[in-house]
Design an enzyme around this catalytic site. Sequence first.
Site, PDB file in Angstrom:
ATOM      1  N   HIS A  13       0.714  -1.238  -0.029  1.00 36.87           N
ATOM      2  CA  HIS A  13       0.159  -0.126  -0.039  1.00 36.87           C
ATOM      3  C   HIS A  13       0.656   1.287   0.076  1.00 36.87           C
ATOM      4  CE1 HIS A  13      -3.502  -2.514   1.009  1.00 36.87           C
ATOM      5  NE2 HIS A  13      -2.636  -2.992   1.938  1.00 36.87           N
TER       6      HIS A  13
ATOM      7  N   TYR B 280       1.930   0.896  14.199  1.00 36.54           N
ATOM      8  CA  TYR B 280       2.670   2.005  13.584  1.00 36.54           C
ATOM      9  C   TYR B 280       2.254   3.421  13.746  1.00 36.54           C
ATOM     10  CZ  TYR B 280      -0.691   1.364   9.532  1.00 36.54           C
ATOM     11  OH  TYR B 280      -2.008   1.049   9.218  1.00 36.54           O
TER      12      TYR B 280
END
Length: 149
Positions: free
Chosen positions: A62, A132
């Site tokens: 992505h 993240y």
Amino acid sequence: MKYIKTDIEGPLIVEPHIFGDNRGYFFESFSLRDFEANAGPVHFVQDNESYSSRRGVLRGLHFQKGDKAQAKLIRVVSGSVLDVAVDIRPGSPTFGQYVKVVLSGENKLMFFIPRGFAHGFLVLEDDTVFQYKCDNYYPPEAEGSYRWN
């Protein structure tokens, strides 16, 4: 923390100092001062968490386009992944090349992926928790992806 350069300019592997004893361990997972001294200026605005119940789950590759691109600082809390960043910066001498690293709850390594990279990971263990930080908010209209192969 130890900041380890990779074969491609930009991505860094971050190895925290672990302080352990018979009670367990402690480590600093992020310090803006230390991070900016090693990776450059950053302003993380969002934290994300992904859970995969079984090994073999593939997520990515992505990326976010244009001014909506995201830099990410990634770590695995439990379980493990093979994490990959692919250079998609136009004109980059390493365009199309990739960096990979195994991140796990055991090794506690982190992976900084700057803007201009596609990102994906393969889950290596059941019950993996992946976290993240992002330096830009997620905009669905700017999402892009590549097949893993």
